[in-house]
Write a protein that holds these residues in place. Structure first.
Motif, PDB file in Angstrom:
ATOM      1  N   GLY A 269      -5.275   3.457   1.833  1.00  0.00           N
ATOM      2  CA  GLY A 269      -4.016   2.914   0.990  1.00  0.00           C
ATOM      3  C   GLY A 269      -2.437   3.228   1.940  1.00  0.00           C
ATOM      4  O   GLY A 269      -1.995   2.535   1.287  1.00  0.00           O
ATOM      5  N   GLY A 270      -2.649   3.806   2.574  1.00  0.00           N
ATOM      6  CA  GLY A 270      -1.807   3.539   3.501  1.00  0.00           C
ATOM      7  C   GLY A 270      -1.979   2.319   4.886  1.00  0.00           C
ATOM      8  O   GLY A 270      -3.193   2.044   4.783  1.00  0.00           O
ATOM      9  N   ASP A 271      -0.756   1.809   6.092  1.00  0.00           N
ATOM     10  CA  ASP A 271      -0.962   1.542   6.460  1.00  0.00           C
ATOM     11  C   ASP A 271      -0.925   2.162   7.400  1.00  0.00           C
ATOM     12  O   ASP A 271      -0.942   1.140   9.092  1.00  0.00           O
TER      13      ASP A 271
ATOM     14  N   TYR B 227       1.569  10.987  -0.819  1.00  0.00           N
ATOM     15  CA  TYR B 227       2.271   9.841  -0.667  1.00  0.00           C
ATOM     16  C   TYR B 227       1.922   9.883   0.654  1.00  0.00           C
ATOM     17  O   TYR B 227       2.718  10.603   1.742  1.00  0.00           O
TER      18      TYR B 227
ATOM     19  N   ILE C  63      -1.203   7.243  -1.424  1.00  0.00           N
ATOM     20  CA  ILE C  63      -2.727   7.626  -1.025  1.00  0.00           C
ATOM     21  C   ILE C  63      -3.048   8.189  -0.829  1.00  0.00           C
ATOM     22  O   ILE C  63      -3.227   8.871  -2.510  1.00  0.00           O
TER      23      ILE C  63
ATOM     24  N   THR D 280       4.926   8.048   3.607  1.00  0.00           N
ATOM     25  CA  THR D 280       6.085   6.959   4.320  1.00  0.00           C
ATOM     26  C   THR D 280       5.851   6.826   5.659  1.00  0.00           C
ATOM     27  O   THR D 280       5.606   7.831   6.456  1.00  0.00           O
TER      28      THR D 280
ATOM     29  N   ASP E 180       5.469  -1.636   8.075  1.00  0.00           N
ATOM     30  CA  ASP E 180       3.868  -0.968   7.286  1.00  0.00           C
ATOM     31  C   ASP E 180       5.279  -0.300   6.256  1.00  0.00           C
ATOM     32  O   ASP E 180       6.602  -0.034   6.461  1.00  0.00           O
ATOM     33  N   LYS E 181       4.288   0.152   5.221  1.00  0.00           N
ATOM     34  CA  LYS E 181       5.606   0.293   4.066  1.00  0.00           C
ATOM     35  C   LYS E 181       4.900   1.670   3.732  1.00  0.00           C
ATOM     36  O   LYS E 181       3.445   2.498   3.841  1.00  0.00           O
ATOM     37  N   ASP E 182       5.975   2.197   2.662  1.00  0.00           N
ATOM     38  CA  ASP E 182       5.043   3.323   1.953  1.00  0.00           C
ATOM     39  C   ASP E 182       4.494   2.865   1.665  1.00  0.00           C
ATOM     40  O   ASP E 182       4.533   2.336   0.514  1.00  0.00           O
ATOM     41  N   ALA E 183       3.262   4.334   0.583  1.00  0.00           N
ATOM     42  CA  ALA E 183       2.796   3.433   0.178  1.00  0.00           C
ATOM     43  C   ALA E 183       2.322   5.011  -0.609  1.00  0.00           C
ATOM     44  O   ALA E 183       1.891   6.425  -0.594  1.00  0.00           O
TER      45      ALA E 183
END
Length: 197
Positions: free
Chosen positions: A178-180, A125, A148, A127, A143-146
């Motif tokens: 998956g992340g930003d 994950y 990964i 954040t 940018d969002k939490d996601a």
């Protein structure tokens, strides 16, 4: 008489220590089924400069040796990095679990120094700004939490200082989707490993 017994005990203890730590027990390293616990600390994405912030990561893993000195590694890692924004920074953190296989490339005859190449599967994950979307200047963070996922390749060396304790050094490239905040992170660092059986 009492002094001679004391000297004899000291000599016997010294001989036992030399046998254990003087290279006689090195054949017992990295045998199939042996396990160790490793703790590592890494620098992520190079050194800090005016326009680039560095990060760090901390990890812990359980290692289990297979045939030929190869090993399976199962662990967890925390990576933290700050990104510059105007005169402040925005924090990013990744929490990942890892499953890896490390192939022994080379080892010296006394089994003191080992060099490994490893490939890992990672998931976890990410954040950004600890989930807070509003910045102090009123801007909104996109940018969002996601969740990964991805993998890593690692080059690692182990240097045994005793049969049950090794120092490690590594360099690794992580690639996560998956992340930003960027797909690639390069890490290099050191650690210590304790053999538990």
């Amino acid at each position: 008489m009492y002094g001679q017994e004391k000297v004899l005990r000291i000599v016997i203890c010294a001989v036992v220590l030399l046998v254990l730590f003087g290279g006689q027990a090195h054949a017992q390293r990295c045998l199939p089924g042996m396990r160790g616990i490793a703790v590592t600390g890494d620098v992520a994405d190079g050194f800090a400069s005016r326009d680039r912030q560095t990060g760090y990561s901390l990890g812990a893993a359980l290692e289990r040796y297979a045939r030929g000195g190869n090993k399976w590694v199962f662990g967890a890692k925390y990576l933290y990095k700050e990104y510059p924004y105007e005169n402040k920074t925005i924090p990013m953190a990744q929490f990942t679990a890892e499953g890896a296989y490390f192939k022994k490339i080379i080892a010296d005859a006394k089994k003191i120094i080992f060099l490994y190449a490893g490939i890992s599967a990672l998931g976890g994950y990410e954040t950004v700004n600890w989930g807070e979307k509003s910045l102090s200047d009123g801007s909104t963070l996109h940018d969002k939490d996601a969740f990964i996922y991805g993998g890593a390749v690692t080059l690692e060396t182990e240097i045994y200082i005793f049969d049950g304790i090794a120092l490690t050094a590594n360099i690794r490239e992580r690639c996560l989707w998956g992340g930003d905040t960027g797909r690639y992170h390069t890490e290099y660092g050191v650690g210590v490993k304790i053999i538990i059986n």
